[in-house]
Design a protein around this motif. Structure first.
Motif, mmCIF file in Angstrom:
data_model
loop_
_atom_site.group_PDB
_atom_site.id
_atom_site.type_symbol
_atom_site.label_atom_id
_atom_site.label_comp_id
_atom_site.label_asym_id
_atom_site.label_seq_id
_atom_site.Cartn_x
_atom_site.Cartn_y
_atom_site.Cartn_z
ATOM 1 N N ASN A 4 71.796 118.929 77.058
ATOM 2 C CA ASN A 4 71.962 117.982 78.167
ATOM 3 C C ASN A 4 70.706 117.143 78.392
ATOM 4 O O ASN A 4 70.806 115.968 78.738
ATOM 5 C CB ASN A 4 72.331 118.724 79.459
ATOM 6 N N SER A 5 69.531 117.735 78.153
ATOM 7 C CA SER A 5 68.299 116.975 78.365
ATOM 8 C C SER A 5 67.804 116.301 77.084
ATOM 9 O O SER A 5 67.003 115.371 77.132
ATOM 10 C CB SER A 5 67.214 117.894 78.939
ATOM 11 N N HIS A 6 68.244 116.785 75.906
ATOM 12 C CA HIS A 6 67.746 116.222 74.641
ATOM 13 C C HIS A 6 68.802 115.431 73.876
ATOM 14 O O HIS A 6 68.517 114.903 72.798
ATOM 15 C CB HIS A 6 67.211 117.343 73.734
ATOM 16 N N GLY A 7 70.015 115.351 74.421
ATOM 17 C CA GLY A 7 71.075 114.600 73.737
ATOM 18 C C GLY A 7 71.866 115.469 72.790
ATOM 19 O O GLY A 7 71.304 116.351 72.132
ATOM 20 N N GLY A 8 73.195 115.213 72.722
ATOM 21 C CA GLY A 8 74.062 115.986 71.839
ATOM 22 C C GLY A 8 75.117 116.740 72.621
ATOM 23 O O GLY A 8 74.921 117.078 73.800
ATOM 24 N N THR A 9 76.261 116.956 71.961
ATOM 25 C CA THR A 9 77.354 117.686 72.601
ATOM 26 C C THR A 9 77.851 118.751 71.635
ATOM 27 O O THR A 9 78.193 118.452 70.488
ATOM 28 C CB THR A 9 78.536 116.742 72.920
ATOM 29 N N VAL A 10 77.897 119.990 72.113
ATOM 30 C CA VAL A 10 78.409 121.056 71.261
ATOM 31 C C VAL A 10 79.924 121.150 71.470
ATOM 32 O O VAL A 10 80.426 120.997 72.589
ATOM 33 C CB VAL A 10 77.694 122.397 71.567
ATOM 34 N N SER A 11 80.635 121.344 70.370
ATOM 35 C CA SER A 11 82.097 121.440 70.450
ATOM 36 C C SER A 11 82.480 122.904 70.696
ATOM 37 O O SER A 11 82.475 123.715 69.770
ATOM 38 C CB SER A 11 82.710 120.920 69.145
ATOM 39 N N LEU A 12 82.819 123.209 71.949
ATOM 40 C CA LEU A 12 83.094 124.604 72.312
ATOM 41 C C LEU A 12 84.330 125.152 71.595
ATOM 42 O O LEU A 12 84.348 126.303 71.153
ATOM 43 C CB LEU A 12 83.261 124.737 73.832
ATOM 44 N N TRP A 13 85.380 124.319 71.470
ATOM 45 C CA TRP A 13 86.602 124.831 70.821
ATOM 46 C C TRP A 13 86.346 125.102 69.336
ATOM 47 O O TRP A 13 86.900 126.040 68.763
ATOM 48 C CB TRP A 13 87.795 123.880 71.040
ATOM 49 N N GLN A 14 85.450 124.304 68.736
ATOM 50 C CA GLN A 14 85.120 124.523 67.324
ATOM 51 C C GLN A 14 84.349 125.842 67.159
ATOM 52 O O GLN A 14 84.599 126.605 66.218
ATOM 53 C CB GLN A 14 84.266 123.352 66.845
ATOM 54 N N VAL A 15 83.434 126.090 68.110
ATOM 55 C CA VAL A 15 82.692 127.356 68.092
ATOM 56 C C VAL A 15 83.658 128.526 68.253
ATOM 57 O O VAL A 15 83.579 129.538 67.534
ATOM 58 C CB VAL A 15 81.619 127.381 69.213
#
Lengths: 275, 275
Positions: B199-210
């Motif tokens: 959230n502070s460094h940029g980027g989105t993790v895909s929770l459903w993919q995990v």
């Protein structure tokens, strides 16, 4: 002896046709067939692996090895390896009472070391646009001429047994003769490549480098041969097969490539033989 | 139980220090130590391989696997593999009377599949400059949380035996619990990575993919565990070692990584979990 020579001539003709007149990818498919047959011989003929699933997976994996180096990425080979290991582990779990881990490990080991070694011929073809075919010929000449030289020199001058516990017919004199014939034939092949092709198309083959490499590869090819003999001896079979009249099975003919061809493949990556 | 939890806390602290506060190459060296210890346990503790040369070569080769993917070229790994095979063949020839090919093949197979699987943690670290550390955590959380979930759920709710012939304590309820805990923990870790770092460094993790990947990896980690249990059972040993009080040997703790971590490594090459 007659069938041995005849089979040799037919084999050599096949090699020439595949290398000189057909597209490069044909060599990959030819090696896939050879790898699959070799694995069949190593695992089935030796009666060492009896689980049909392990056999099928091992033969299939072996047939894929000639294609490992086709792309730039390491991932496809890694994926295949993981798939193969997963299937083996699955069979091992399902048949844990009848299937011994050491037999599964034997199948894995053999399906990796021999097919990857044989596949180095296909990798060599792709290693150089111009000299790939020459490298493949060298990869066949070095071990096979060593075998042949050892056989004939041993037959006529053999006195001192090399390792009677593994291969009673091998002699020290045969080994020396094999190395000399292997080095001589490799240098001759390189010289022919120079005058028949490179002189008109540009490039110089380093004869001393070919000689040195052959001097390294010839003893390694004897080691591959002896290793296969140990497998046969410990599994109590005489030959791996009868597919090549006078020579035995595919494995009996190709076993000497085990260490020699991979070494050739690695060396030409760093020190090309032709400048 | 007390020593099991204490060892777990010390282990987790070590993982955090190595991953978060030390240079990336330290992970490679840490994995080299783990691979070498694991091979020592697999080959020596099981009394399966007794030839000192084969043991030394196998442990040395295992310790090199974490460095296989460091460069761009496939050649260094290929050279090491050829060197290892050459040494094994040489020992096999010298000691052909006492050394069985299937024991050498067992050493080769184990020295390749387990160390390469464990080394995937180091490869994962290098797979992404930004997300490498997160991937390594996932690679540890997925199998270990599955182990832990299966242990606790199995202890309290276990009724139906999963595979009494291999591992009498494992239950179907434990397996389901393990998968659920593994998926839950992985998603939780991904969510924490999102709010604490991305959230502070940029980027989105895909929770459903995990979640999906974890759902695949959790059963694979059970398979790795069962495979190691079969090895122990067939070699008639209870634990691979005692180096980690309450857990057993390195192999007892890391066996579940065998198939899960390589799969994770392959998947993130093609489908990164963070965008």
């Amino acid at each position: 002896m007659k069938s041995r020579i005849l089979t040799g001539i037919v084999g050599a003709a096949l090699v020439f046709v595949v290398l000189l007149f057909l597209p490069p990818i044909v060599l990959n498919f030819a090696m896939a067939v050879i790898c699959a047959l070799a694995m069949y011989e190593l695992l089935v003929t030796t009666h060492h692996v009896t689980h049909r699933g392990v056999l099928a997976a091992s033969i299939l994996f072996s047939a894929c090895t000639p294609f490992f180096m086709l792309g730039e990425s390491r991932m496809p080979a890694f994926m295949l390896l993981l798939g193969y290991v997963t299937v083996l582990v699955l069979f091992q779990i399902i048949c844990h009472q009848s299937l011994k881990v050491e037999h599964t490990a034997f199948a894995f080991c053999m399906s990796l070391i021999f097919p990857v070694a044989f596949s180095c011929l296909a990798y060599l073809r792709g290693a150089s646009e111009r000299d790939g075919i020459f490298y493949v010929f060298l990869g066949l000449i070095m071990p096979w001429m060593c075998d042949m030289g050892a056989y004939f020199v041993g037959t006529f001058f053999g006195r001192t047994k090399l390792c009677p516990g593994i291969s009673p017919k091998k002699t020290v004199e045969g080994l020396v003769g094999g190395v000399v014939v292997s080095v001589g034939s490799s240098v001759l092949a390189a010289w022919l490549y120079q005058i028949l092709w490179l002189n008109s198309h540009g490039g110089t083959v380093s004869l001393w480098q070919v000689a040195l490499l052959s001097l390294l590869c010839a003893p390694l090819s004897v080691m591959g041969d002896l290793f296969a003999s140990i497998i046969k001896r410990q599994c109590q079979v005489k030959d791996f097969g009868h597919i090549m009249p006078g020579h035995g099975g595919i494995m009996d003919r190709f076993d000497s490539l085990l260490l020699a061809v991979p070494l050739l493949y690695i060396v030409v990556q760093y020190f090309p033989l032709v400048y």
